[in-house]
Design a protein around this motif. Structure first.
Motif, short mmCIF file in Angstrom:
data_model
loop_
_atom_site.label_atom_id
_atom_site.label_comp_id
_atom_site.label_asym_id
_atom_site.label_seq_id
_atom_site.Cartn_x
_atom_site.Cartn_y
_atom_site.Cartn_z
N LEU A 56 1.18 -1.18 -0.04
CA LEU A 56 0.28 0.01 -0.39
C LEU A 56 0.67 1.66 -0.21
N GLY A 57 2.08 1.25 0.19
CA GLY A 57 2.90 2.30 -0.25
C GLY A 57 2.97 3.01 1.59
N LEU A 58 2.94 2.12 2.62
CA LEU A 58 2.21 3.14 3.96
C LEU A 58 3.79 3.62 4.31
N HIS A 59 4.69 2.09 4.63
CA HIS A 59 5.77 2.16 4.78
C HIS A 59 6.98 3.44 4.56
N GLU A 60 6.98 4.02 3.54
CA GLU A 60 6.72 5.32 2.66
C GLU A 60 6.21 6.39 3.63
N LYS A 61 5.20 6.68 4.39
CA LYS A 61 4.70 7.99 4.56
C LYS A 61 4.00 8.18 5.80
N VAL A 62 5.06 6.43 7.09
CA VAL A 62 5.02 6.73 8.20
C VAL A 62 5.90 5.53 8.79
N TYR A 63 6.28 6.14 9.72
CA TYR A 63 7.64 4.42 10.48
C TYR A 63 7.09 4.19 11.86
N ILE A 64 7.55 2.80 11.28
CA ILE A 64 6.41 1.69 12.16
C ILE A 64 7.69 1.14 13.02
N LEU A 65 7.49 0.92 14.41
CA LEU A 65 8.04 0.52 15.18
C LEU A 65 7.74 -0.77 15.23
N GLY A 66 8.16 -1.99 15.72
CA GLY A 66 7.58 -3.34 16.18
C GLY A 66 7.50 -3.34 17.56
N GLY A 67 6.70 -3.59 18.05
CA GLY A 67 6.48 -3.85 20.00
C GLY A 67 6.73 -4.78 19.81
N VAL A 68 8.22 -4.93 20.72
CA VAL A 68 8.24 -6.26 21.53
C VAL A 68 8.78 -6.03 22.67
N GLY A 69 8.28 -7.60 23.46
CA GLY A 69 8.60 -7.50 25.06
C GLY A 69 9.32 -8.33 25.60
N PRO A 70 10.23 -8.62 26.44
CA PRO A 70 10.52 -9.73 26.92
C PRO A 70 9.79 -10.66 28.14
N ILE A 71 9.21 -12.30 27.94
CA ILE A 71 8.26 -12.90 28.70
C ILE A 71 9.27 -13.64 30.04
N LYS A 72 8.60 -13.17 31.34
CA LYS A 72 9.29 -13.86 32.42
C LYS A 72 9.15 -15.30 33.05
N SER A 73 8.27 -15.44 32.54
CA SER A 73 8.05 -16.95 33.15
C SER A 73 6.68 -17.58 31.59
N ALA A 74 7.20 -19.16 32.18
CA ALA A 74 6.07 -20.00 31.57
C ALA A 74 4.84 -19.75 31.91
N GLY A 75 4.81 -19.16 33.08
CA GLY A 75 2.91 -19.33 32.99
C GLY A 75 2.55 -17.84 32.40
N ALA A 76 3.22 -16.70 32.59
CA ALA A 76 3.25 -15.60 31.23
C ALA A 76 2.90 -15.28 29.84
N ALA A 77 3.57 -16.59 29.53
CA ALA A 77 3.88 -17.13 28.01
C ALA A 77 2.27 -16.92 27.56
N ARG A 78 2.13 -18.15 28.73
CA ARG A 78 0.58 -18.66 29.06
C ARG A 78 -0.58 -17.70 28.81
N TYR A 79 -0.75 -17.32 29.82
CA TYR A 79 -1.13 -16.16 30.48
C TYR A 79 -1.71 -15.31 29.31
N MET A 80 -0.31 -14.86 28.48
CA MET A 80 -0.51 -13.92 27.19
C MET A 80 -0.94 -14.43 25.62
N ALA A 81 -1.01 -15.75 26.31
CA ALA A 81 -1.66 -16.87 24.71
C ALA A 81 -2.85 -17.30 24.57
N THR A 82 -3.35 -17.38 26.14
CA THR A 82 -4.71 -17.54 26.62
C THR A 82 -5.97 -16.48 26.60
#
Length: 317
Positions: free
Chosen positions: A209-235
């Protein structure tokens, strides 16, 4: 001519930008901000201040933004439509600019039913796209939303918006992003990315769509603390896409190494995002784990951050 923020300078000069995030406390304790800010100062180009995220009462994003400015950190003020009508929002934006804020992220906001005051009266006088357009007109046309002229200094924010590439329907996500760009968004910060192949497909469509030439896109990232946190985010977290292999990787990691593995996964995702066309940076959301940010960015090869002197320049976006 416009005075640009540090984040805008980093992006317009072609550097891979890094933003961080601070969630204000559910109290009036300023020392919480000082402690969290220490992990981010000098390690990111700007720091988002959430606006009562998840509809929970927290310290004001604008007041925390002023604290960061005093600490030598550039804030990205988050402004939601949930709690204020257009009069209050415009008033707060005038005040935020006067206090030195230069970046603004426009959000609709989580519904109040998800927070600690579920029976609170919502506002939603505007949605995020209308908010973007209003802020752009305040800056470029020097008028309030009603059309009246701003008699004096207008707020000239570097305007951002959020995007969730993983929300349904997937086909609509690039089109909604296009609406935000048309309304005035100059930079985009996305939902947390764990499903890199799906995000890559989203970016392919964004580039088509050519949007990358009109706006700066920053990908959201974050560390996962535990297996429980991973399960919680997934479900349990709406709009999140955490693949089974990510959850399994955390589950199979011994508890004493969980945080190390969570950081490693985050670093690997950053490295993958840097290879995707159209990605201009990353937004690190280390929710209540700000101390992990320096290690993540060091391992990802994103430190030290570029130092670009302030200047008066023509807006490039």
């Amino acid at each position: 001519m416009t005075t640009v923020s540090n984040l805008q300078r980093v992006l317009t000069k072609g550097h891979f930008a890094v933003t961080g995030e601070i969630g204000p406390p559910q109290s009036a304790d300023a020392s919480v901000i000082t402690r969290k800010a220490a992990y981010l100062k000098g390690n990111v180009d700007a720091v988002n201040i959430t606006d009562c995220q998840t509809a929970v009462v927290r310290m004001s994003s604008i007041s925390v933004g002023k604290m960061l400015i005093d600490l030598g950190i550039e804030p990205v003020i988050q402004m939601t439509c949930r709690d204020r009508n257009r009069i209050a929002i415009q008033s707060d934006l005038l005040g935020a600019w006067a206090l030195g804020a230069r970046n603004l992220l426009c959000l609709t906001g989580d519904h109040q039913s998800f927070g600690n005051h579920p029976t609170a009266k919502n506002v939603f006088d505007l949605d995020s796209i209308q908010l973007l357009d209003m802020v752009r007109r305040m800056r470029d046309d020097k008028v309030f939303m009603c059309g009246e002229e701003i008699k004096g200094t207008e707020p000239r924010f570097f305007i951002g918006a959020a995007s969730n590439p993983f929300a349904d329907p997937f086909d609509f996500r690039p089109l909604r992003l296009a609406k935000k760009v048309k309304a005035g968004a100059q930079f985009i910060q996305t939902q947390l990315i764990y499903n890199v192949p799906k995000f890559s497909e989203f970016m392919r469509r964004v580039c088509d769509l050519g949007l990358h030439e009109k706006v700066y896109i920053l990908g959201g990232v974050g560390p996962i603390k535990s297996a429980g946190a991973a399960r919680y985010m997934a479900t349990k977290v709406p709009g999140m896409d955490v693949p089974a292999e990510v959850v399994d990787r955390m589950v199979k990691t011994p508890k004493e190494r969980a945080r190390e593995e969570g950081i490693q996964i985050c670093v690997e995702i950053i490295q993958q995002l840097r290879e995707i066309p159209g990605v201009a940076g990353v937004h690190v959301m280390a929710i209540e784990w700000e101390e992990a940010v320096p290690e993540i960015l060091t391992q990802a090869g994103l430190l030290p951050r570029p130092v670009i002197p302030p200047e008066i320049t023509t807006a490039e976006q």
